[in-house]
Design an enzyme around this catalytic site. Structure first.
Site, PDB file in Angstrom:
ATOM      1  N   ARG A 221     -52.347 -28.081 103.419  1.00 43.60           N
ATOM      2  CA  ARG A 221     -52.364 -26.674 103.820  1.00 43.60           C
ATOM      3  C   ARG A 221     -53.157 -26.554 105.123  1.00 43.60           C
ATOM      4  NH1 ARG A 221     -48.650 -26.118 100.872  1.00 43.60           N
ATOM      5  NH2 ARG A 221     -48.456 -24.756  99.056  1.00 43.60           N
ATOM      6  N   HIS A 269     -43.836 -27.269 108.570  1.00 45.56           N
ATOM      7  CA  HIS A 269     -44.029 -27.245 107.105  1.00 45.56           C
ATOM      8  C   HIS A 269     -42.773 -27.772 106.402  1.00 45.56           C
ATOM      9  CE1 HIS A 269     -46.406 -25.215 103.679  1.00 45.56           C
ATOM     10  NE2 HIS A 269     -45.646 -26.177 103.180  1.00 45.56           N
TER      11      HIS A 269
HETATM   12  P1  NAP Z   1     -51.973 -32.491  92.470  1.00 45.90           P
HETATM   13  O1  NAP Z   1     -51.067 -33.374  91.671  1.00 45.90           O
HETATM   14  O2  NAP Z   1     -52.572 -31.304  91.824  1.00 45.90           O
HETATM   15  O3  NAP Z   1     -53.120 -33.434  93.036  1.00 45.90           O
HETATM   16  C1  NAP Z   1     -54.255 -32.936  93.687  1.00 45.90           C
HETATM   17  C2  NAP Z   1     -55.217 -34.080  93.962  1.00 45.90           C
HETATM   18  O4  NAP Z   1     -56.321 -33.563  94.711  1.00 45.90           O
HETATM   19  C3  NAP Z   1     -55.803 -34.691  92.687  1.00 45.90           C
HETATM   20  O5  NAP Z   1     -55.969 -36.084  92.853  1.00 45.90           O
HETATM   21  C4  NAP Z   1     -57.171 -34.004  92.580  1.00 45.90           C
HETATM   22  O6  NAP Z   1     -58.168 -34.758  91.905  1.00 45.90           O
HETATM   23  C5  NAP Z   1     -57.536 -33.898  94.045  1.00 45.90           C
HETATM   24  N1  NAP Z   1     -58.552 -32.858  94.253  1.00 45.90           N
HETATM   25  C6  NAP Z   1     -58.456 -31.535  93.978  1.00 45.90           C
HETATM   26  N2  NAP Z   1     -59.607 -30.913  94.264  1.00 45.90           N
HETATM   27  C7  NAP Z   1     -60.448 -31.869  94.712  1.00 45.90           C
HETATM   28  C8  NAP Z   1     -61.807 -31.870  95.138  1.00 45.90           C
HETATM   29  N3  NAP Z   1     -62.541 -30.744  95.165  1.00 45.90           N
HETATM   30  N4  NAP Z   1     -62.357 -33.033  95.506  1.00 45.90           N
HETATM   31  C9  NAP Z   1     -61.637 -34.176  95.481  1.00 45.90           C
HETATM   32  N5  NAP Z   1     -60.339 -34.265  95.088  1.00 45.90           N
HETATM   33  C10 NAP Z   1     -59.768 -33.119  94.702  1.00 45.90           C
HETATM   34  O7  NAP Z   1     -51.216 -31.967  93.763  1.00 45.90           O
HETATM   35  P2  NAP Z   1     -49.941 -32.601  94.498  1.00 45.90           P
HETATM   36  O8  NAP Z   1     -48.706 -32.315  93.757  1.00 45.90           O
HETATM   37  O9  NAP Z   1     -50.254 -34.018  94.826  1.00 45.90           O
HETATM   38  O10 NAP Z   1     -49.911 -31.702  95.832  1.00 45.90           O
HETATM   39  C11 NAP Z   1     -51.016 -31.615  96.707  1.00 45.90           C
HETATM   40  C12 NAP Z   1     -50.836 -30.474  97.684  1.00 45.90           C
HETATM   41  O11 NAP Z   1     -49.856 -30.806  98.656  1.00 45.90           O
HETATM   42  C13 NAP Z   1     -50.328 -29.160  97.085  1.00 45.90           C
HETATM   43  O12 NAP Z   1     -51.373 -28.427  96.468  1.00 45.90           O
HETATM   44  C14 NAP Z   1     -49.745 -28.451  98.282  1.00 45.90           C
HETATM   45  O13 NAP Z   1     -50.695 -27.592  98.879  1.00 45.90           O
HETATM   46  C15 NAP Z   1     -49.399 -29.586  99.253  1.00 45.90           C
HETATM   47  N6  NAP Z   1     -47.947 -29.693  99.487  1.00 45.90           N
HETATM   48  C16 NAP Z   1     -47.474 -29.582 100.752  1.00 45.90           C
HETATM   49  C17 NAP Z   1     -46.120 -29.703 101.001  1.00 45.90           C
HETATM   50  C18 NAP Z   1     -45.560 -29.629 102.397  1.00 45.90           C
HETATM   51  O14 NAP Z   1     -44.345 -29.558 102.574  1.00 45.90           O
HETATM   52  N7  NAP Z   1     -46.382 -29.684 103.421  1.00 45.90           N
HETATM   53  C19 NAP Z   1     -45.235 -29.934  99.931  1.00 45.90           C
HETATM   54  C20 NAP Z   1     -45.751 -30.038  98.661  1.00 45.90           C
HETATM   55  C21 NAP Z   1     -47.112 -29.913  98.439  1.00 45.90           C
HETATM   56  P3  NAP Z   1     -58.013 -35.107  90.353  1.00 45.90           P
HETATM   57  O15 NAP Z   1     -56.904 -36.150  90.315  1.00 45.90           O
HETATM   58  O16 NAP Z   1     -59.328 -35.660  89.972  1.00 45.90           O
HETATM   59  O17 NAP Z   1     -57.624 -33.833  89.655  1.00 45.90           O
HETATM   60  C1  GLV Z   2     -45.053 -26.683  99.653  1.00 48.05           C
HETATM   61  O1  GLV Z   2     -45.842 -26.529 100.546  1.00 48.05           O
HETATM   62  C2  GLV Z   2     -45.404 -26.782  98.281  1.00 48.05           C
HETATM   63  O2  GLV Z   2     -46.552 -26.455  97.911  1.00 48.05           O
HETATM   64  O3  GLV Z   2     -44.527 -27.172  97.480  1.00 48.05           O
END
Ligand code: NAP
Ligand code: GLV
Length: 306
Positions: A221, A269
């Site tokens: 983000r 994005h």
């Molecule tokens: P997720 O499965 O919820 O994983 C989040 C990771 O971040 C976990 O490993 C978590 O730790 C860690 N984390 C959260 N808070 C933290 C903190 N305070 N300190 C250290 N580590 C922390 O999320 P995801 O599915 O991988 O997605 C991640 C993000 O990518 C989304 O929230 C979204 O904003 C972004 N995204 C962007 C796009 C795009 O097109 N640009 C697309 C999809 C997603 P734990 O494992 O210990 O819980």
């Molecule tokens: C895109 O940014 C998502 O959070 O899936």
């Protein structure tokens, strides 16, 4: 069973048709003000009025992985919040990040510009050992990305909130290990959810801890990054460049200095798009499971913020 659909910036018809086909017993409709009460909702950036009118919802399905925008709203008490759990996003994210890492490491950006200028000139090969890649966030997307980058023999570090073990990745966890993680990394990939704890985490103090000649890839983000701090470190040459897919304000305003910065590569994005068929199949499967009283993956912990 009634399902209501309320997603901004998305053509509704293919989603409605897909959901009807996947859940033939359900009544699926596009939400409008005053619509009848539904059991489940499929949402992306709905207005507050939507939730105010649907307090009885059992569960709401966010058609993205990030729920930062959703959690700013007053949500129905008792509704389960379910994020997309990969649904075809992690492979896209792995492609995007590997491309950005390799493009920088192999200096393909420099070769592209040389070729445009009719210049035939080799660059000295770089050593992977000098380009450790750090992945902030080892969740659904971060773990896949860390493993994919490791496949190219880069040293890979990962940082999460709770301790993790990922094959081929040196794992760090928690605030106490953040500095050590950053000092061990040269290329930094952000795949954290946006929460109160992670907002502005890509700031002057933290980015200064990266090895000299560092490179930043933000695919999470825009509010993770302090824009002026990135510019300061690029202009002082502590950082060699950045690839940015997300921004504080989207679309990125035309006057923003990122547009024309020679060390910044931008995309709109698009690193991991929501794929309709995969998402509908996942949501329909979870609705069917919830109807049977079964647990589903991808539940959001509101207190934690992701
Ligand atoms: P997720 O499965 O919820 O994983 C989040 C990771 O971040 C976990 O490993 C978590 O730790 C860690 N984390 C959260 N808070 C933290 C903190 N305070 N300190 C250290 N580590 C922390 O999320 P995801 O599915 O991988 O997605 C991640 C993000 O990518 C989304 O929230 C979204 O904003 C972004 N995204 C962007 C796009 C795009 O097109 N640009 C697309 C999809 C997603 P734990 O494992 O210990 O819980
Ligand atoms: C895109 O940014 C998502 O959070 O899936």
């Amino acid at each position: 069973m009634r399902i209501t659909y309320c997603c901004a910036d998305t053509a509704p018809e293919p989603w409605l048709e897909g959901l009807r086909a996947a859940l033939p017993g359900a009544e699926v409709s596009l939400w409008q003000a005053g619509a009848p009460a539904a059991d489940y909702a499929v949402v992306w950036a709905p207005p507050q009025q939507f939730f105010d009118e649907q307090p009885q919802l059992k569960a709401l399905f966010n058609i993205g992985a990030g729920v930062d925008a959703l959690l700013k709203l007053r949500l129905p008490v008792g509704a389960q919040i379910v994020r997309l759990d990969d649904a075809g996003m992690s492979v896209q994210m792995a492609e995007y990040v590997c491309h950005a890492v390799i493009r920088h490491f192999r200096e393909f950006d420099g070769y592209e510009s040389d070729m445009h200028n009719g210049k035939w000139s080799f660059r000295k090969p770089r050593s992977r050992i000098d380009y450790p890649v750090g992945v902030l966030g080892l969740g659904v997307l971060g773990e896949r990305v860390a493993k994919a980058v490791a496949q190219f023999d880069f040293p890979v570090n990962g940082w999460s909130r709770t301790p993790k073990a990922v094959a081929g990745v040196q794992c760090f966890a928690g605030h106490d290990q953040l500095d050590a993680f950053l000092q061990a990394s040269r290329v930094l990939v952000c795949l954290l959810p946006l929460t109160a704890e992670t907002r502005d985490i890509l700031n002057l103090k933290h980015l200064s801890l990266l090895r000299s000649g560092g490179y930043v890839i933000n695919v999470a983000r825009g509010a993770h990054l302090v824009d002026d701090d990135l510019l300061t470190l690029l202009d002082s040459d502590h950082l060699a460049g950045a690839t940015l897919d997300v921004f504080r304000n989207e679309p990125l305003p035309p006057i923003h200095p990122f547009w024309k910065h020679p060390k910044i590569t931008l995309t709109p994005h698009t690193s991991a798009r929501t794929l309709r068929s995969e998402s509908i199949a996942q949501i329909a499967g979870k609705i069917a499971a919830l109807q049977l009283g079964e647990a589903v993956a991808g539940l959001v912990d509101v207190g934690r913020g992701y």
